[in-house]
Write a protein that holds these residues in place. Structure first.
Motif, PDB file in Angstrom:
ATOM      1  N   PRO A  40       0.814  -1.220   0.000  1.00 45.88           N
ATOM      2  CA  PRO A  40       0.000   0.000   0.000  1.00 45.88           C
ATOM      3  C   PRO A  40       0.848   1.271   0.000  1.00 45.88           C
ATOM      4  O   PRO A  40       1.961   1.294   0.528  1.00 45.88           O
ATOM      5  N   ASN A  41       0.280   2.302  -0.596  1.00 40.66           N
ATOM      6  CA  ASN A  41       0.895   3.629  -0.586  1.00 40.66           C
ATOM      7  C   ASN A  41       0.209   4.480   0.474  1.00 40.66           C
ATOM      8  O   ASN A  41      -1.017   4.562   0.522  1.00 40.66           O
ATOM      9  N   LEU A  42       1.005   5.087   1.328  1.00 37.18           N
ATOM     10  CA  LEU A  42       0.495   5.799   2.497  1.00 37.18           C
ATOM     11  C   LEU A  42       0.466   7.300   2.198  1.00 37.18           C
ATOM     12  O   LEU A  42       1.474   7.886   1.806  1.00 37.18           O
ATOM     13  N   PHE A  43      -0.695   7.911   2.375  1.00 32.26           N
ATOM     14  CA  PHE A  43      -0.874   9.352   2.141  1.00 32.26           C
ATOM     15  C   PHE A  43      -2.277   9.731   2.596  1.00 32.26           C
ATOM     16  O   PHE A  43      -3.216   8.958   2.371  1.00 32.26           O
ATOM     17  N   PRO A  44      -2.484  10.877   3.203  1.00 31.15           N
ATOM     18  CA  PRO A  44      -1.544  11.977   3.464  1.00 31.15           C
ATOM     19  C   PRO A  44      -0.853  11.909   4.829  1.00 31.15           C
ATOM     20  O   PRO A  44      -0.245  12.893   5.249  1.00 31.15           O
ATOM     21  N   ILE A  45      -0.983  10.770   5.517  1.00 28.94           N
ATOM     22  CA  ILE A  45      -0.236  10.580   6.751  1.00 28.94           C
ATOM     23  C   ILE A  45       0.422   9.206   6.713  1.00 28.94           C
ATOM     24  O   ILE A  45       0.024   8.323   5.944  1.00 28.94           O
ATOM     25  N   VAL A  46       1.437   9.047   7.555  1.00 30.76           N
ATOM     26  CA  VAL A  46       2.067   7.753   7.801  1.00 30.76           C
ATOM     27  C   VAL A  46       1.849   7.428   9.267  1.00 30.76           C
ATOM     28  O   VAL A  46       2.073   8.270  10.142  1.00 30.76           O
ATOM     29  N   GLY A  47       1.374   6.214   9.543  1.00 29.41           N
ATOM     30  CA  GLY A  47       1.122   5.843  10.927  1.00 29.41           C
ATOM     31  C   GLY A  47      -0.210   6.380  11.418  1.00 29.41           C
ATOM     32  O   GLY A  47      -1.120   6.668  10.636  1.00 29.41           O
ATOM     33  N   ARG A  48      -0.303   6.547  12.714  1.00 30.73           N
ATOM     34  CA  ARG A  48      -1.584   6.901  13.331  1.00 30.73           C
ATOM     35  C   ARG A  48      -1.530   8.275  13.986  1.00 30.73           C
ATOM     36  O   ARG A  48      -0.518   8.663  14.586  1.00 30.73           O
ATOM     37  N   LEU A  49      -2.640   8.997  13.887  1.00 30.33           N
ATOM     38  CA  LEU A  49      -2.838  10.240  14.619  1.00 30.33           C
ATOM     39  C   LEU A  49      -3.360   9.925  16.015  1.00 30.33           C
ATOM     40  O   LEU A  49      -4.078   8.939  16.209  1.00 30.33           O
ATOM     41  N   LYS A  50      -3.043  10.763  16.975  1.00 27.46           N
ATOM     42  CA  LYS A  50      -3.589  10.574  18.320  1.00 27.46           C
ATOM     43  C   LYS A  50      -5.102  10.685  18.270  1.00 27.46           C
ATOM     44  O   LYS A  50      -5.645  11.700  17.833  1.00 27.46           O
ATOM     45  N   GLY A  51      -5.766   9.598  18.678  1.00 27.34           N
ATOM     46  CA  GLY A  51      -7.208   9.580  18.647  1.00 27.34           C
ATOM     47  C   GLY A  51      -7.788   9.609  17.244  1.00 27.34           C
ATOM     48  O   GLY A  51      -8.980   9.894  17.072  1.00 27.34           O
ATOM     49  N   ASP A  52      -6.937   9.317  16.232  1.00 26.95           N
ATOM     50  CA  ASP A  52      -7.354   9.353  14.826  1.00 26.95           C
ATOM     51  C   ASP A  52      -7.928  10.713  14.431  1.00 26.95           C
ATOM     52  O   ASP A  52      -8.822  10.809  13.597  1.00 26.95           O
ATOM     53  N   ARG A  53      -7.357  11.783  14.997  1.00 29.09           N
ATOM     54  CA  ARG A  53      -7.882  13.112  14.704  1.00 29.09           C
ATOM     55  C   ARG A  53      -6.757  14.138  14.713  1.00 29.09           C
ATOM     56  O   ARG A  53      -5.687  13.932  15.292  1.00 29.09           O
ATOM     57  N   TYR A  54      -7.013  15.281  14.068  1.00 34.78           N
ATOM     58  CA  TYR A  54      -6.076  16.395  14.086  1.00 34.78           C
ATOM     59  C   TYR A  54      -6.872  17.678  13.915  1.00 34.78           C
ATOM     60  O   TYR A  54      -8.055  17.659  13.540  1.00 34.78           O
ATOM     61  N   LYS A  55      -6.211  18.806  14.169  1.00 34.48           N
ATOM     62  CA  LYS A  55      -6.853  20.102  14.036  1.00 34.48           C
ATOM     63  C   LYS A  55      -6.165  20.921  12.961  1.00 34.48           C
ATOM     64  O   LYS A  55      -4.939  20.881  12.806  1.00 34.48           O
ATOM     65  N   TYR A  56      -6.985  21.668  12.233  1.00 32.29           N
ATOM     66  CA  TYR A  56      -6.476  22.629  11.254  1.00 32.29           C
ATOM     67  C   TYR A  56      -7.442  23.804  11.229  1.00 32.29           C
ATOM     68  O   TYR A  56      -8.654  23.629  11.035  1.00 32.29           O
ATOM     69  N   ARG A  57      -6.906  25.012  11.467  1.00 33.69           N
ATOM     70  CA  ARG A  57      -7.712  26.230  11.504  1.00 33.69           C
ATOM     71  C   ARG A  57      -8.917  26.073  12.439  1.00 33.69           C
ATOM     72  O   ARG A  57     -10.057  26.381  12.073  1.00 33.69           O
ATOM     73  N   ASP A  58      -8.647  25.576  13.626  1.00 28.39           N
ATOM     74  CA  ASP A  58      -9.639  25.460  14.703  1.00 28.39           C
ATOM     75  C   ASP A  58     -10.762  24.456  14.419  1.00 28.39           C
ATOM     76  O   ASP A  58     -11.772  24.426  15.128  1.00 28.39           O
ATOM     77  N   LYS A  59     -10.584  23.640  13.406  1.00 32.58           N
ATOM     78  CA  LYS A  59     -11.567  22.597  13.122  1.00 32.58           C
ATOM     79  C   LYS A  59     -10.911  21.235  13.293  1.00 32.58           C
ATOM     80  O   LYS A  59      -9.739  21.058  12.966  1.00 32.58           O
ATOM     81  N   THR A  60     -11.666  20.273  13.825  1.00 27.93           N
ATOM     82  CA  THR A  60     -11.154  18.929  14.043  1.00 27.93           C
ATOM     83  C   THR A  60     -11.563  18.015  12.895  1.00 27.93           C
ATOM     84  O   THR A  60     -12.715  18.005  12.466  1.00 27.93           O
ATOM     85  N   TYR A  61     -10.581  17.247  12.401  1.00 27.87           N
ATOM     86  CA  TYR A  61     -10.805  16.288  11.322  1.00 27.87           C
ATOM     87  C   TYR A  61     -10.409  14.895  11.809  1.00 27.87           C
ATOM     88  O   TYR A  61      -9.511  14.743  12.643  1.00 27.87           O
TER      89      TYR A  61
END
Length: 290
Positions: free
Chosen positions: A47-68
């Motif tokens: 498999p090709n990994l994109f746009p992240i490699v591995g795991r995010l904490k809680g499978d989430r991240y923030k950008y411009r005050d919004k959670t994805y």
């Protein structure tokens, strides 16, 4: 749908789903180098990994005050790419943003995966992320190819690393990186495959953008693979510990999982890549089959 490359000695098969390498077969001997993807063990090939490699904490991240929310290794491996260039020995596959991808990754992008098979039985793989947005985008990518290692001779296979020296290693605690637990990988001696080495997941070398070569083979070298990585930040070595899996993965990464103390802001993510508008960020590796 699949596409094939053929140089007269090797036949390479790539799926448009995930732009995934699914087979490299020697036409004369029938020898298959790539793991078959048995879902009872591990249902993927490379498999090709994109746009992240591995795991995010809680499978989430923030950008411009919004959670994805985004699951491990991102979405590209499960999306359909389009073929934009094709010859007998070269193919370029492309994934672009859609309304669906922007709901979990709010950026405009173009992600190309290029395969090129040479007369020297070398398969080149190039990743190219182009920022088609009006502001910086943040991404990681990487490869996860699995190579067949016959079960009855698993422990007879070795991985030789060049340059031969000691490499700092990254340590995962569960799925997350703990930079306080850095270790050492001694490449002055060949690494013999041993399942116990993967009890706590992958061995991860900090290659820090420097060229590095891995040779997977028996000592007799009847069949094997040489991977040359030009500029990755990390390379993982992995096989499922809990299963008698007849394969090993050697994984070049331009990024890594969240750290245990990550604040969740994608701009601050450890080892993330910033790509400016209209710019392209690339990474590459080659596989030579013998």
């Amino acid at each position: 749908m699949t596409v094939t490359l053929d140089n007269g000695r090797l036949v390479v098969t790539i799926s448009e789903h995930g732009a995934e390498l699914t087979s490299v077969q020697n036409k004369e001997t029938g020898f298959e180098y790539i793991w078959e993807g048995d879902p009872t063990i591990w249902g993927r090939h490379a498999p090709n990994l994109f746009p992240i490699v591995g795991r995010l904490k809680g499978d989430r991240y923030k950008y411009r005050d919004k959670t994805y929310f985004m699951t491990q290794h991102g979405f590209a491996r499960d999306d359909d790419f389009k073929i934009v260039e094709k010859t007998d020995t070269t193919v370029r596959l492309r994934l672009v943003d859609t309304e669906e991808t922007r709901s979990i990754y709010p950026f405009h992008f173009q992600f190309d995966v290029v395969f090129r098979l040479t007369e020297q039985d070398t398969l080149g793989v190039v990743y190219a992320v182009t920022n088609t947005d009006t502001h910086d985008i943040f991404c990681s990518f990487g490869g996860h190819p699995a190579f067949n290692v016959p079960l009855e001779s698993f422990g007879d296979y070795y991985i030789n690393v060049d340059p031969r020296r000691k490499y700092p290693t990254a340590k995962l605690v569960g799925p997350y990186l703990d930079n306080n637990l850095e270790g050492v990988f001694d490449a002055n001696q060949p690494l013999r495959l041993d399942r116990d080495d993967y009890r706590e997941d992958a061995k991860i070398l900090r290659t820090e953008g420097n060229p590095i070569t891995f040779v997977l083979s028996k000592k007799a070298q009847s069949h094997g693979v040489t991977m040359h990585v030009q500029d990755a930040k990390f390379v993982g070595i992995w096989t499922p510990y809990a299963k008698d899996a007849p394969f090993v993965c050697i994984e070049p990464w331009w990024g890594i999982a969240d750290t245990v103390d990550a604040d969740g802001n994608i701009k601050h993510k450890y080892a993330i890549n910033h790509v400016a508008p209209a710019q392209t960020y690339t990474g590459s590796y080659t596989l030579t089959f013998f």
